[in-house]
Design an enzyme around this catalytic site. Sequence first.
Site, short mmCIF file in Angstrom:
data_model
loop_
_atom_site.label_atom_id
_atom_site.label_comp_id
_atom_site.label_asym_id
_atom_site.label_seq_id
_atom_site.Cartn_x
_atom_site.Cartn_y
_atom_site.Cartn_z
N ARG A 103 0.85 -1.20 0.00
CA ARG A 103 0.00 0.00 0.00
C ARG A 103 0.88 1.24 0.00
O ARG A 103 1.76 1.37 0.86
CB ARG A 103 -0.87 0.04 1.27
N THR A 107 -1.32 7.46 -0.47
CA THR A 107 -2.63 7.33 -1.14
C THR A 107 -3.44 6.13 -0.62
O THR A 107 -4.64 6.04 -0.86
CB THR A 107 -2.44 7.11 -2.66
N ASP A 199 0.20 -4.06 12.29
CA ASP A 199 0.68 -4.39 10.93
C ASP A 199 0.96 -5.89 10.84
O ASP A 199 1.90 -6.40 11.46
CB ASP A 199 1.94 -3.58 10.62
N ASP A 202 4.55 -6.84 9.52
CA ASP A 202 5.61 -6.56 10.51
C ASP A 202 5.53 -7.53 11.69
O ASP A 202 6.56 -7.98 12.19
CB ASP A 202 5.48 -5.12 11.03
C1 PRP Z 1 -1.23 -5.06 4.23
C2 PRP Z 1 -2.07 -6.32 4.24
C3 PRP Z 1 -2.87 -6.20 2.98
C4 PRP Z 1 -3.07 -4.71 2.86
C5 PRP Z 1 -4.47 -4.42 3.27
O1 PRP Z 1 -0.16 -5.18 3.37
O2 PRP Z 1 -1.33 -7.49 4.30
O3 PRP Z 1 -2.21 -6.72 1.84
O4 PRP Z 1 -2.15 -4.09 3.76
O5 PRP Z 1 -4.75 -3.10 3.09
P1 PRP Z 1 -5.83 -2.58 2.05
O6 PRP Z 1 -7.05 -3.41 2.24
O7 PRP Z 1 -6.01 -1.15 2.46
O8 PRP Z 1 -5.26 -2.70 0.66
P2 PRP Z 1 0.97 -4.04 3.27
O9 PRP Z 1 0.67 -3.10 2.16
O10 PRP Z 1 1.20 -3.42 4.62
O11 PRP Z 1 2.24 -4.85 2.81
P3 PRP Z 1 3.05 -5.98 3.57
O12 PRP Z 1 2.14 -7.18 3.71
O13 PRP Z 1 4.18 -6.23 2.63
O14 PRP Z 1 3.51 -5.46 4.90
N1 URA Z 2 -2.52 -3.69 6.92
C1 URA Z 2 -2.21 -4.20 8.13
O1 URA Z 2 -1.28 -5.00 8.25
N2 URA Z 2 -2.93 -3.80 9.20
C2 URA Z 2 -3.94 -2.94 9.10
O2 URA Z 2 -4.58 -2.62 10.12
C3 URA Z 2 -4.25 -2.41 7.82
C4 URA Z 2 -3.53 -2.82 6.75
#
Ligand code: PRP
Ligand code: URA
Length: 208
Positions: A103, A107, A199, A202
């Site tokens: 994400r 944005t 997260d 993380d």
């Molecule tokens: C997180 C999660 C989803 C996304 C959800 O990923 O694992 O893929 O956010 O958010 P959304 O519904 O608003 O799109 P992130 O972008 O943090 O990446 P990561 O898994 O690599 O940490």
């Molecule tokens: N992605 C995450 O990992 N946690 C949230 O709460 C939203 C998006």
Amino acid sequence: MPNVFASKHPLVAHKLSILRDKNTDPQKFRELVKELAVLLTYEATADLALKPKLVETPMGQAKSFEVEDEIGLVPILRAGLGMVEGVWGLLPSAEVWHIGLYRDERTLKPVQYYNKLPVLPRVSICLVLDPMLATGGSATATVDLLKKWGVMNIRFVGLIGAPEGIHTLQTAHPDVPIHLAAIDEKLNEIGYIIPGLGDAGDRQFGTG
Ligand code: PRP
Ligand code: URA
């Protein structure tokens, strides 16, 4: 809400509460993500079609069944990775197709950085795996990709969904069932689910 299933299983509720706890360490967190993914996939696959087969038991012939469809697991990187192992244990002949999205922090829109889908799908059902359905942007973009690829039977398996993300995914793809452990209250101003679990990437990978 049609096509949205929040598990009512007591084990799901129990494990989710440990997962949410900020004091749960990454090792335990990964274990719980894996276990919850199995429990939710069990529910998400309850209507899979079967074809009959005959099996020779030591005592004779048994009229038996096998799953008819070829299934693809589609984890959204990174956080969806932690759901693969358990689900693959349930569906050992599934293919696994990774989709990389992150994400954009400003944005909140998904940015694609990995996609190695072959030209033609060999699977007829895809299970999209991602613990968090926040704005719904990542899940919707993934379902868009899979439908363009040619797979129309798609199910989303997640852990926690925000009402905003559920609405977005359902509006774009009303045919895609959404299976979750819980539906939370809302998103905060930076797109995190409240109360959520923080997260998910993380917390699994110890990168927070
Ligand atoms: C997180 C999660 C989803 C996304 C959800 O990923 O694992 O893929 O956010 O958010 P959304 O519904 O608003 O799109 P992130 O972008 O943090 O990446 P990561 O898994 O690599 O940490
Ligand atoms: N992605 C995450 O990992 N946690 C949230 O709460 C939203 C998006």
